[in-house]
Design an enzyme around this catalytic site. Structure first.
Site, mmCIF file in Angstrom:
data_model
loop_
_atom_site.group_PDB
_atom_site.id
_atom_site.type_symbol
_atom_site.label_atom_id
_atom_site.label_comp_id
_atom_site.label_asym_id
_atom_site.label_seq_id
_atom_site.Cartn_x
_atom_site.Cartn_y
_atom_site.Cartn_z
ATOM 1 N N ARG A 80 -64.116 33.343 9.971
ATOM 2 C CA ARG A 80 -62.714 33.398 9.600
ATOM 3 C C ARG A 80 -62.721 33.691 8.073
ATOM 4 N NH1 ARG A 80 -60.283 28.242 12.779
ATOM 5 N NH2 ARG A 80 -58.830 29.862 14.030
ATOM 6 N N GLN A 137 -59.187 38.340 9.981
ATOM 7 C CA GLN A 137 -57.946 37.864 10.345
ATOM 8 C C GLN A 137 -57.230 38.585 11.346
ATOM 9 O OE1 GLN A 137 -56.000 36.634 6.876
ATOM 10 N NE2 GLN A 137 -55.383 34.369 7.569
ATOM 11 N N ASP A 188 -58.774 37.925 14.971
ATOM 12 C CA ASP A 188 -59.065 36.532 15.300
ATOM 13 C C ASP A 188 -58.198 36.101 16.448
ATOM 14 O OD1 ASP A 188 -59.447 33.692 15.455
ATOM 15 O OD2 ASP A 188 -59.210 33.707 13.201
ATOM 16 N N SER A 242 -56.777 32.131 16.452
ATOM 17 C CA SER A 242 -56.028 31.981 15.818
ATOM 18 C C SER A 242 -54.431 32.424 16.071
ATOM 19 C CB SER A 242 -56.018 32.631 14.315
ATOM 20 O OG SER A 242 -56.860 31.759 13.559
ATOM 21 N N TYR A 249 -63.368 24.835 8.973
ATOM 22 C CA TYR A 249 -63.236 23.863 10.067
ATOM 23 C C TYR A 249 -63.434 22.545 9.551
ATOM 24 C CZ TYR A 249 -63.520 27.726 13.478
ATOM 25 O OH TYR A 249 -63.261 29.033 14.245
#
Ligand code: NAD
Length: 376
Positions: A122, A127, A130, A133, A228
């Protein structure tokens, strides 16, 4: 280089990993696209749209598996499909590698370079690739829609000649990607929203979307380098349960999204907390498929406990499959484009690159991912 796109075989899965728009973009890179017949029917994309975008349509799945140098899909492969894959091919999908040891071994044995989208690091650069997400974002929206649909009240305040209705109270546990989207969606619909997360950095994000952050002192919590949550001690979990009890009791809707990466989700809403909620209230357990945040929730199902509806449906973004497909497909395109070798018109598996290091699970006959190797 043939890129094969498989139709999702999982019952009820309507999303598609590649949309016609993405086919167009991949074709521009010089890739040869072959999509399985009826690929996009669950999301409203016709075969002809894929053909117009530059893909061929294959009706023989085994043939597609055997001939493709890159396979794109959403869900992990069935173990019995792996023997049909071309040796050395690159397989990109979710893999659930923490829980799928046999599958990972089978992929390694077949010489597949398997990329697990859950394992993309991440970082700012990654991004755009991802998928966790992008899908979680939509999932947060869907959770609120489902709750609103089942609730016996409206979410906004309403002042009418017949009287004034107070806004519904929504409590969100876990304010990561899905949780923040759930908060923002519930706010937009006029609910009064409170949220809690164990990562201290989240409080400001919660306030910035207009919700109240519930303060519970759990002592040291923190987050990993990937953003996380760290797992709580049993004592901290108990403190959290006590600290959020009152907020749950007065809420019309509780949405739980708490996850600890690679581990079973913590049980945060216990049966006694469900029992004090008003009949007609709704709980959406977004962690139902990974162990469940709510006692009494059932993965894939809707249950009623003491008049409280508990939704554990899972695969939330599948409810908005067209947008979910578009986002997932963009994630895949961004990954392929990032590592595309323009000269050789192929995907360059740069083993030194941090993104590839993070998400490549098997390669050249072995499990190569350090995190997964440590786990097995
Ligand atoms: P996730 O799905 O693993 O967890 C959901 C949320 O649950 C997290 O916010 C976590 O802190 C929270 N949680 C865990 N245990 C809890 C508990 N006991 N009580 C309450 N909440 C609990 O996480 P996610 O939503 O996928 O992402 C978490 C964070 O990662 C994001 O907020 C963001 O900061 C970061 N992130 C970064 C990037 C990037 O830079 N590329 C991309 C996505 C996410």
């Amino acid at each position: 280089m043939q890129i094969g796109v498989l139709k999702e075989a999982f019952p009820g899965e309507n999303r598609v990993s590649v949309t016609p728009d993405t086919v167009k973009k991949l074709a521009k890179l010089g890739a040869e696209l072959v999509v399985e017949a009826a690929l996009g029917e669950g999301s409203g994309f016709e075969d002809q749209e894929y053909v117009d975008a530059g893909a061929a349509v294959a009706s023989n799945r085994s043939d597609l598996l055997a001939k493709s140098d890159i396979i794109l899909r959403i869900r992990k492969p069935e173990t019995d499909e792996i023997g049909h894959l071309k040796q050395g091919c690159i397989h990109i999908s979710y893999l659930d590698p923490f829980n799928e040891g046999d599958l990972v071994d089978a992929l390694a044995k077949q010489g597949i370079s398997a990329i697990s989208l859950e394992m993309i690091p991440r970082t700012t650069l990654s991004q755009k690739m991802d998928a966790l997400s992008s899908q979680a974002n939509l999932a947060g929206y869907v959770a609120v829609m489902m709750a609103a649909n089942r609730l016996n009240r409206i979410l906004p305040m309403m002042m009418t000649p017949a009287g004034t209705l107070k806004p519904a109270k929504v409590f969100v546990i876990g304010a990561g990607v899905a949780g923040l989207q759930a908060i923002a969606t519930a706010k937009r619909l006029g609910a009064k929203v409170t949220a809690f997360d164990t990562r201290p950095v989240v409080a400001e994000q919660v306030r910035s979307v207009g919700a109240k952050f519930l303060e519970i002192d759990l002592g040291e919590t923190g987050q990993t380098k990937d953003g996380y949550a760290k797992e709580l001690t049993p004592e901290q979990v108990e403190k959290q349960r006590q600290g959020q009890k009152a907020a749950i009791a007065e809420s019309d809707v509780v949405i739980t999204t708490a996850q600890v990466f690679g581990r079973k989700a913590p049980v945060l809403v216990t049966r006694d907390m469900v029992e004090v909620m008003q009949p007609g209230s709704v709980i959406v357990d977004m962690a139902a498929e990974t162990g469940g945040n709510v006692e009494g929730s059932v993965a894939g199902e809707e249950t009623v406990v003491n008049g409280v509806t508990i939704i554990g449906q899972g695969n939330w973004s599948n409810n908005v499959s067209r947008d979910a497909s578009q986002m997932y497909s963009s994630n895949l395109y961004n990954m392929l484009n990032e590592f595309w070798d323009k000269e050789n018109k192929s995907f360059a598996l740069d083993r030194e690159n941090d993104i590839i290091k993070g998400c490549l699970i098997t390669h050249a006959g072995a499990v190569v991912n350090e995190t997964i190797k440590r786990r097995s």
